[in-house]
Design a protein around this motif. Structure first.
Motif, PDB file in Angstrom:
ATOM      1  N   ARG A 134       0.859  -1.197   0.000  1.00  0.00           N
ATOM      2  CA  ARG A 134       0.000   0.000   0.000  1.00  0.00           C
ATOM      3  C   ARG A 134       0.885   1.234   0.000  1.00  0.00           C
ATOM      4  N   CYS A 135       0.568   2.146  -0.904  1.00  0.00           N
ATOM      5  CA  CYS A 135       1.395   3.341  -1.065  1.00  0.00           C
ATOM      6  C   CYS A 135       1.278   4.252   0.159  1.00  0.00           C
ATOM      7  N   LEU A 136       2.430   4.683   0.658  1.00  0.00           N
ATOM      8  CA  LEU A 136       2.445   5.594   1.806  1.00  0.00           C
ATOM      9  C   LEU A 136       2.048   7.009   1.395  1.00  0.00           C
ATOM     10  N   ARG A 137       2.095   7.280   0.090  1.00  0.00           N
ATOM     11  CA  ARG A 137       1.756   8.630  -0.384  1.00  0.00           C
ATOM     12  C   ARG A 137       0.303   8.722  -0.818  1.00  0.00           C
ATOM     13  N   CYS A 138      -0.150   7.814  -1.711  1.00  0.00           N
ATOM     14  CA  CYS A 138      -1.509   7.958  -2.271  1.00  0.00           C
ATOM     15  C   CYS A 138      -2.465   6.862  -1.793  1.00  0.00           C
ATOM     16  N   ALA A 139      -1.977   5.921  -0.987  1.00  0.00           N
ATOM     17  CA  ALA A 139      -2.811   4.880  -0.362  1.00  0.00           C
ATOM     18  C   ALA A 139      -3.347   3.834  -1.330  1.00  0.00           C
ATOM     19  N   SER A 140      -2.970   3.875  -2.586  1.00  0.00           N
ATOM     20  CA  SER A 140      -3.451   2.809  -3.474  1.00  0.00           C
ATOM     21  C   SER A 140      -2.726   1.502  -3.143  1.00  0.00           C
ATOM     22  N   THR A 141      -3.418   0.399  -3.400  1.00  0.00           N
ATOM     23  CA  THR A 141      -2.842  -0.903  -3.074  1.00  0.00           C
ATOM     24  C   THR A 141      -2.536  -1.660  -4.362  1.00  0.00           C
ATOM     25  N   ARG A 155       7.946   0.433  -4.980  1.00  0.00           N
ATOM     26  CA  ARG A 155       7.386   1.719  -5.420  1.00  0.00           C
ATOM     27  C   ARG A 155       5.962   1.550  -5.919  1.00  0.00           C
ATOM     28  N   CYS A 156       5.133   2.547  -5.603  1.00  0.00           N
ATOM     29  CA  CYS A 156       3.721   2.546  -6.009  1.00  0.00           C
ATOM     30  C   CYS A 156       3.600   2.559  -7.533  1.00  0.00           C
ATOM     31  N   LEU A 157       2.716   1.726  -8.069  1.00  0.00           N
ATOM     32  CA  LEU A 157       2.514   1.654  -9.515  1.00  0.00           C
ATOM     33  C   LEU A 157       1.827   2.919 -10.031  1.00  0.00           C
ATOM     34  N   ALA A 158       1.078   3.598  -9.159  1.00  0.00           N
ATOM     35  CA  ALA A 158       0.325   4.776  -9.589  1.00  0.00           C
ATOM     36  C   ALA A 158       1.167   6.052  -9.518  1.00  0.00           C
ATOM     37  N   CYS A 159       1.882   6.267  -8.395  1.00  0.00           N
ATOM     38  CA  CYS A 159       2.546   7.564  -8.199  1.00  0.00           C
ATOM     39  C   CYS A 159       4.037   7.441  -7.909  1.00  0.00           C
ATOM     40  N   ASN A 160       4.555   6.217  -7.886  1.00  0.00           N
ATOM     41  CA  ASN A 160       5.973   5.975  -7.624  1.00  0.00           C
ATOM     42  C   ASN A 160       6.408   6.307  -6.187  1.00  0.00           C
ATOM     43  N   GLY A 161       5.430   6.532  -5.320  1.00  0.00           N
ATOM     44  CA  GLY A 161       5.765   6.774  -3.908  1.00  0.00           C
ATOM     45  C   GLY A 161       6.192   5.474  -3.237  1.00  0.00           C
ATOM     46  N   PRO A 162       6.828   5.575  -2.047  1.00  0.00           N
ATOM     47  CA  PRO A 162       7.213   4.366  -1.322  1.00  0.00           C
ATOM     48  C   PRO A 162       5.972   3.654  -0.770  1.00  0.00           C
TER      49      PRO A 162
END
Ligand code: ZN
Length: 252
Positions: A134-141, A155-162
């Motif tokens: 789960r993205c720590l930035r945008c919360a997408s899973t 890295r998040c697939l949506a926003c590249n956040g951790p």
């Protein structure tokens, strides 16, 4: 006090066959039969510390805030142990039960994904899933199945956040809506199974109590008596992998 049995009797079978709405709560015990180590409670494979740190600290909300990479290293280790683990006959029987009943809900405290691997389609995961991030930035899973990890943190697939493991850590609340759905199923059930868990951890411990209050029969499946036994109508003493398939046997 519950009736204690060591196999499925004809009477129990007929209760099962006549049930309209069935809900099941599973815990670490059913996975332990597949060789998944337990991190709390009994068993030979009990692990309390890793790299000198208590697992309660490694799996904590505090540590994810300060050192998510270390949390991932710990989860990477646990994921590595799961890659060679297979669902057992208990998991497979539950997948079969789902096809048999019109209203069937499987609720699990396990994060290992073995119910889905066994073919269960609808699983309410109270504590999340170790193969999801789960993205720590945008919360997408998203699914993160590589083991060992290619990148830490992934890295998040949506926003590249951790991202962090999409599991409930010590000090965190259950995911939104999941417990509510489990409680609705418990309230609807006329048969409620508690399998491989002493269910002492709230809020999951409240589910059999809700079911009982609403008139469900409670059937416990566990190798030993637990705190649930006193509200269970039947305690089936033994392994889930041996007992659950018995409900599916053709009887002449
Ligand atoms: Zn993101």
């Amino acid at each position: 006090m519950s009736t204690v049995l060591t196999h499925v009797t004809d009477e129990l079978q007929s209760i099962f066959d006549r049930a309209r709405s069935v809900a099941v709560l599973t815990g670490a015990g059913i996975s332990a039969e597949s060789g998944v180590p337990t991190f709390r409670g009994g068993g030979d494979s009990e692990i309390w510390t890793w790299r000198g740190r208590p697992v309660t600290e490694l799996s904590s909300a505090e540590l994810i805030a300060t050192d998510p990479q270390l949390v991932w290293e710990w989860f990477d280790y646990r994921r590595g142990m799961l890659t060679s683990v297979e669902p057992n006959a208990g998991h497979r029987a539950l997948a079969e039960w789902e096809r048999r009943f019109e209203d069937f809900t499987l609720v699990t405290q396990n994060i290992d994904d073995l119910h889905r691997a066994a073919g269960s389609l609808n699983v309410l995961e109270l504590h999340g899933n170790i193969w999801r991030a789960r993205c720590l930035r945008c919360a997408s899973t998203f699914e993160a199945r590589e083991s060992p990890l290619e990148e830490n943190p992934p890295r998040c697939l949506a926003c590249n956040g951790p991202a962090r493991p999409d599991v409930v850590l010590f000090g965190e609340l259950l995911p939104d809506g999941v417990f509510e759905r489990a409680e609705e199923a418990a309230a609807r059930a006329d048969l409620f199974f508690v399998i491989g868990t002493s269910a002492v951890v709230y809020p999951a411990a409240g589910l059999p109590i809700t079911a009982k209050r609403r008139g469900a029969r409670i059937i416990e499946v566990n190798p030993e008596m637990t705190d649930i036994s006193f509200i269970a109508d039947v305690t089936l003493l033994g392994k889930a992998g041996e007992l659950l398939p018995q409900f599916l046997k053709e009887r002449g």
